[in-house]
Design a protein around this motif. Sequence first.
Motif, PDB file in Angstrom:
ATOM      1  N   ARG A 142       0.846  -1.201   0.000  1.00 35.90           N
ATOM      2  CA  ARG A 142       0.000   0.000   0.000  1.00 35.90           C
ATOM      3  C   ARG A 142       0.877   1.246   0.000  1.00 35.90           C
ATOM      4  NH1 ARG A 142      -5.407  -0.572   2.228  1.00 35.90           N
ATOM      5  NH2 ARG A 142      -5.365   1.446   3.234  1.00 35.90           N
ATOM      6  N   TYR A 143       0.678   2.073  -0.987  1.00 39.34           N
ATOM      7  CA  TYR A 143       1.423   3.338  -1.044  1.00 39.34           C
ATOM      8  C   TYR A 143       0.488   4.538  -0.893  1.00 39.34           C
ATOM      9  CZ  TYR A 143       5.267   0.521  -2.875  1.00 39.34           C
ATOM     10  OH  TYR A 143       6.249  -0.414  -3.029  1.00 39.34           O
ATOM     11  N   GLY A 144      -0.828   4.295  -1.008  1.00 38.20           N
ATOM     12  CA  GLY A 144      -1.795   5.383  -0.864  1.00 38.20           C
ATOM     13  C   GLY A 144      -2.391   5.804  -2.195  1.00 38.20           C
ATOM     14  N   GLY A 148       2.780   8.327  -6.142  1.00 36.94           N
ATOM     15  CA  GLY A 148       3.653   7.799  -7.188  1.00 36.94           C
ATOM     16  C   GLY A 148       3.711   6.279  -7.185  1.00 36.94           C
ATOM     17  N   GLY A 149       3.565   5.705  -6.005  1.00 36.17           N
ATOM     18  CA  GLY A 149       3.663   4.240  -5.907  1.00 36.17           C
ATOM     19  C   GLY A 149       2.340   3.532  -6.130  1.00 36.17           C
ATOM     20  N   GLU A 150       1.235   4.287  -6.313  1.00 32.00           N
ATOM     21  CA  GLU A 150      -0.088   3.653  -6.363  1.00 32.00           C
ATOM     22  C   GLU A 150      -0.165   2.533  -7.403  1.00 32.00           C
ATOM     23  OE1 GLU A 150      -3.424   6.121  -7.583  1.00 32.00           O
ATOM     24  OE2 GLU A 150      -4.809   4.910  -6.387  1.00 32.00           O
ATOM     25  N   ALA A 151       0.485   2.740  -8.537  1.00 30.21           N
ATOM     26  CA  ALA A 151       0.398   1.755  -9.630  1.00 30.21           C
ATOM     27  C   ALA A 151       1.190   0.490  -9.327  1.00 30.21           C
ATOM     28  CB  ALA A 151       0.907   2.387 -10.920  1.00 30.21           C
ATOM     29  N   THR A 152       1.972   0.508  -8.248  1.00 24.80           N
ATOM     30  CA  THR A 152       2.782  -0.679  -7.931  1.00 24.80           C
ATOM     31  C   THR A 152       2.328  -1.315  -6.614  1.00 24.80           C
ATOM     32  OG1 THR A 152       4.512   0.703  -6.924  1.00 24.80           O
ATOM     33  CG2 THR A 152       4.789   0.160  -9.231  1.00 24.80           C
ATOM     34  N   GLN A 153       1.025  -1.201  -6.314  1.00 26.15           N
ATOM     35  CA  GLN A 153       0.469  -1.874  -5.140  1.00 26.15           C
ATOM     36  C   GLN A 153       0.070  -3.306  -5.532  1.00 26.15           C
ATOM     37  OE1 GLN A 153      -1.570   1.667  -2.672  1.00 26.15           O
ATOM     38  NE2 GLN A 153      -2.667   1.125  -4.510  1.00 26.15           N
ATOM     39  N   PRO A 235       8.851  -5.815  -7.919  1.00 25.95           N
ATOM     40  CA  PRO A 235       7.963  -4.779  -7.382  1.00 25.95           C
ATOM     41  C   PRO A 235       7.027  -4.269  -8.478  1.00 25.95           C
ATOM     42  CG  PRO A 235      10.250  -3.992  -7.513  1.00 25.95           C
ATOM     43  CD  PRO A 235      10.256  -5.440  -7.880  1.00 25.95           C
ATOM     44  N   TYR A 236       7.468  -4.369  -9.716  1.00 28.12           N
ATOM     45  CA  TYR A 236       6.647  -4.186 -10.927  1.00 28.12           C
ATOM     46  C   TYR A 236       7.410  -4.921 -12.011  1.00 28.12           C
ATOM     47  CZ  TYR A 236       9.971  -0.284 -11.333  1.00 28.12           C
ATOM     48  OH  TYR A 236      11.114   0.468 -11.360  1.00 28.12           O
ATOM     49  N   THR A 237       6.705  -5.359 -13.063  1.00 32.50           N
ATOM     50  CA  THR A 237       7.349  -6.379 -13.902  1.00 32.50           C
ATOM     51  C   THR A 237       8.486  -5.832 -14.765  1.00 32.50           C
ATOM     52  OG1 THR A 237       5.852  -6.236 -15.803  1.00 32.50           O
ATOM     53  CG2 THR A 237       5.187  -7.690 -13.987  1.00 32.50           C
TER      54      THR A 237
HETATM   55  N1  COA Z   1       4.109   5.000 -22.592  1.00 30.15           N
HETATM   56  C1  COA Z   1       5.055   4.056 -22.299  1.00 30.15           C
HETATM   57  N2  COA Z   1       5.950   4.188 -21.275  1.00 30.15           N
HETATM   58  C2  COA Z   1       5.849   5.280 -20.496  1.00 30.15           C
HETATM   59  C3  COA Z   1       4.890   6.286 -20.738  1.00 30.15           C
HETATM   60  C4  COA Z   1       3.977   6.119 -21.834  1.00 30.15           C
HETATM   61  N3  COA Z   1       3.042   7.009 -22.109  1.00 30.15           N
HETATM   62  N4  COA Z   1       5.040   7.255 -19.793  1.00 30.15           N
HETATM   63  C5  COA Z   1       6.079   6.870 -18.999  1.00 30.15           C
HETATM   64  N5  COA Z   1       6.566   5.681 -19.430  1.00 30.15           N
HETATM   65  C6  COA Z   1       7.661   4.892 -18.863  1.00 30.15           C
HETATM   66  C7  COA Z   1       8.849   5.742 -18.436  1.00 30.15           C
HETATM   67  O1  COA Z   1       9.704   6.001 -19.517  1.00 30.15           O
HETATM   68  C8  COA Z   1       9.489   4.815 -17.400  1.00 30.15           C
HETATM   69  O2  COA Z   1      10.178   3.786 -18.068  1.00 30.15           O
HETATM   70  P1  COA Z   1      11.731   3.532 -17.725  1.00 30.15           P
HETATM   71  O3  COA Z   1      11.783   3.334 -16.242  1.00 30.15           O
HETATM   72  O4  COA Z   1      12.048   2.304 -18.493  1.00 30.15           O
HETATM   73  O5  COA Z   1      12.451   4.756 -18.149  1.00 30.15           O
HETATM   74  C9  COA Z   1       8.272   4.149 -16.743  1.00 30.15           C
HETATM   75  O6  COA Z   1       7.176   4.313 -17.645  1.00 30.15           O
HETATM   76  C10 COA Z   1       7.880   4.756 -15.406  1.00 30.15           C
HETATM   77  O7  COA Z   1       7.801   6.141 -15.585  1.00 30.15           O
HETATM   78  P2  COA Z   1       8.327   7.143 -14.489  1.00 30.15           P
HETATM   79  O8  COA Z   1       8.155   8.515 -14.965  1.00 30.15           O
HETATM   80  O9  COA Z   1       9.692   6.700 -14.050  1.00 30.15           O
HETATM   81  O10 COA Z   1       7.257   6.799 -13.363  1.00 30.15           O
HETATM   82  P3  COA Z   1       7.093   7.316 -11.906  1.00 30.15           P
HETATM   83  O11 COA Z   1       7.889   8.519 -11.599  1.00 30.15           O
HETATM   84  O12 COA Z   1       5.613   7.379 -11.703  1.00 30.15           O
HETATM   85  O13 COA Z   1       7.701   6.111 -10.994  1.00 30.15           O
HETATM   86  C11 COA Z   1       7.906   3.950 -10.034  1.00 30.15           C
HETATM   87  C12 COA Z   1       7.434   4.762 -11.243  1.00 30.15           C
HETATM   88  C13 COA Z   1       7.785   2.474 -10.384  1.00 30.15           C
HETATM   89  C14 COA Z   1       9.369   4.251  -9.709  1.00 30.15           C
HETATM   90  C15 COA Z   1       6.986   4.300  -8.815  1.00 30.15           C
HETATM   91  O14 COA Z   1       5.698   3.846  -9.097  1.00 30.15           O
HETATM   92  C16 COA Z   1       7.454   3.695  -7.521  1.00 30.15           C
HETATM   93  O15 COA Z   1       8.266   4.273  -6.816  1.00 30.15           O
HETATM   94  N6  COA Z   1       6.928   2.494  -7.138  1.00 30.15           N
HETATM   95  C17 COA Z   1       7.407   1.757  -5.986  1.00 30.15           C
HETATM   96  C18 COA Z   1       8.580   0.897  -6.372  1.00 30.15           C
HETATM   97  C19 COA Z   1       9.010   0.035  -5.214  1.00 30.15           C
HETATM   98  O16 COA Z   1       8.197  -0.592  -4.584  1.00 30.15           O
HETATM   99  N7  COA Z   1      10.314  -0.011  -4.894  1.00 30.15           N
HETATM  100  C20 COA Z   1      10.777  -0.714  -3.736  1.00 30.15           C
HETATM  101  C21 COA Z   1      10.848  -2.165  -3.850  1.00 30.15           C
HETATM  102  S1  COA Z   1      12.168  -2.777  -4.826  1.00 30.15           S
END
Ligand code: COA
Length: 388
Positions: A142-144, A148-153, A235-237
């Motif tokens: 859960r990130y809320g 920013g983390g919502e899509a990786t819940q 954490p995401y694929t």
């Molecule tokens: N079409 C295709 N790809 C797209 C896009 C679009 N319209 N818009 C963005 N993207 C891509 C970006 O280029 C990036 O790809 P890359 O990483 O290969 O460069 C990816 O999508 C994510 O975009 P970004 O701007 O980096 O996303 P974000 O700032 O929202 O952060 C996470 C994404 C995953 C870092 C964030 O959701 C997060 O912190 N999640 C938690 C991760 C975690 O749990 N970590 C700890 C455990 S290991």
Amino acid sequence: MKIGIDKIGFYTPSFYVDMTELAEARNIDPNKFTIGIGQDKMAFAPISQDSVTMGANAALQILNEEDLKKIDLVILATESGIDESKAGAVYIHRLLGIQPFSRAIEIKEACYGATAGINLAKDYVAKHPESKVLVIGSDIARYGLETGGEATQGAGAVAMVISANPRCITLEDDNVFYTEDIMDFWRPVYSEYACVEGKYSTEQYIHFFQTIWEKYREKFGKKLDDFAAICFHLPYTKMGKKALDTIIETAPSDVQERLLENYRLSTLYSRSVGNIYTGSLYLSFISLLENQANLQANDKIGFFSYGSGAVGEFFHGTLQPDFKKYIRTEEHAELLANRTKLSISDYETKFKQQLPKDGSTFEIDPSSDPAPIVLTGIQDHKRQYIKK
Ligand code: COA
């Protein structure tokens, strides 16, 4: 003595959110979630599921009477524990009906916990070959809302029986592990939500992978060619692929092709479930086993475990002659197919539903959740669990 995973299964709750719908609701291009991050669906846990019930539901489907008699150590790895003192494994031990002369403990190191549990289990079985150990990784990520983390819940659990002469995969003793005190992801005790430095965490995951792989290669003389597949903590694929891409070019092109295709197959379940933290690496392994028909006995599978904070580990296993008899492709397909899609507004409403934090009594209607093991409420500060 051969020691490893004898049986393995997973559970994920009955609700999910469609990532395209979530992106649209957040005014984000859906391709960012489905391609950029690599997630199609995100499992959502109702209030009647927690790390205890999900872990017990994952184990319930794989254990038989003999297992219940032979298991004498239950290890729950979780970073969404329900009590600062009592181990969730004690509830799980009771809910599953495991014989009483057992140990039951909880382990924590972010998403690495289940790997620590497996290693503890291996050492225990080496000394007590007649015993079996139940290792569970169970979490709600859960990130809320609108973060920013919502899509990786996500939410779910993986359960494994570790034993001598395992029927699924032996786990070899070539582990290389690495620890560094960093703040890439953590959850203070006062917070419902994880704190995450997403970009930094991605960099550190890759740094850990490269550092450990280099040491592994040097110490054991192994090459990418030696592996049929490598499973990653996801954490995401997209995450594991970023790490794999940094070393893949050292392999001949046919090996690159094999590893990339097997990587894709290992991520199919996570694409539909999301991050399940401690169970995530082992969900990748289940996804690979159940979606790659070409795997054969004696194939070597690499495993990269990573837990923020951070601890990483690489090791490998060897598939056993009858491993195909012990996979549960149909049950898992059914589990994923029978889930209910939540509209974004229902997801937001359910997300805000929380168990009381002031010690008051709370009741949950068990009929609202199809899972066999559920939380029915809180009474006198005690969580009430039932097996239907
Ligand atoms: N079409 C295709 N790809 C797209 C896009 C679009 N319209 N818009 C963005 N993207 C891509 C970006 O280029 C990036 O790809 P890359 O990483 O290969 O460069 C990816 O999508 C994510 O975009 P970004 O701007 O980096 O996303 P974000 O700032 O929202 O952060 C996470 C994404 C995953 C870092 C964030 O959701 C997060 O912190 N999640 C938690 C991760 C975690 O749990 N970590 C700890 C455990 S290991």
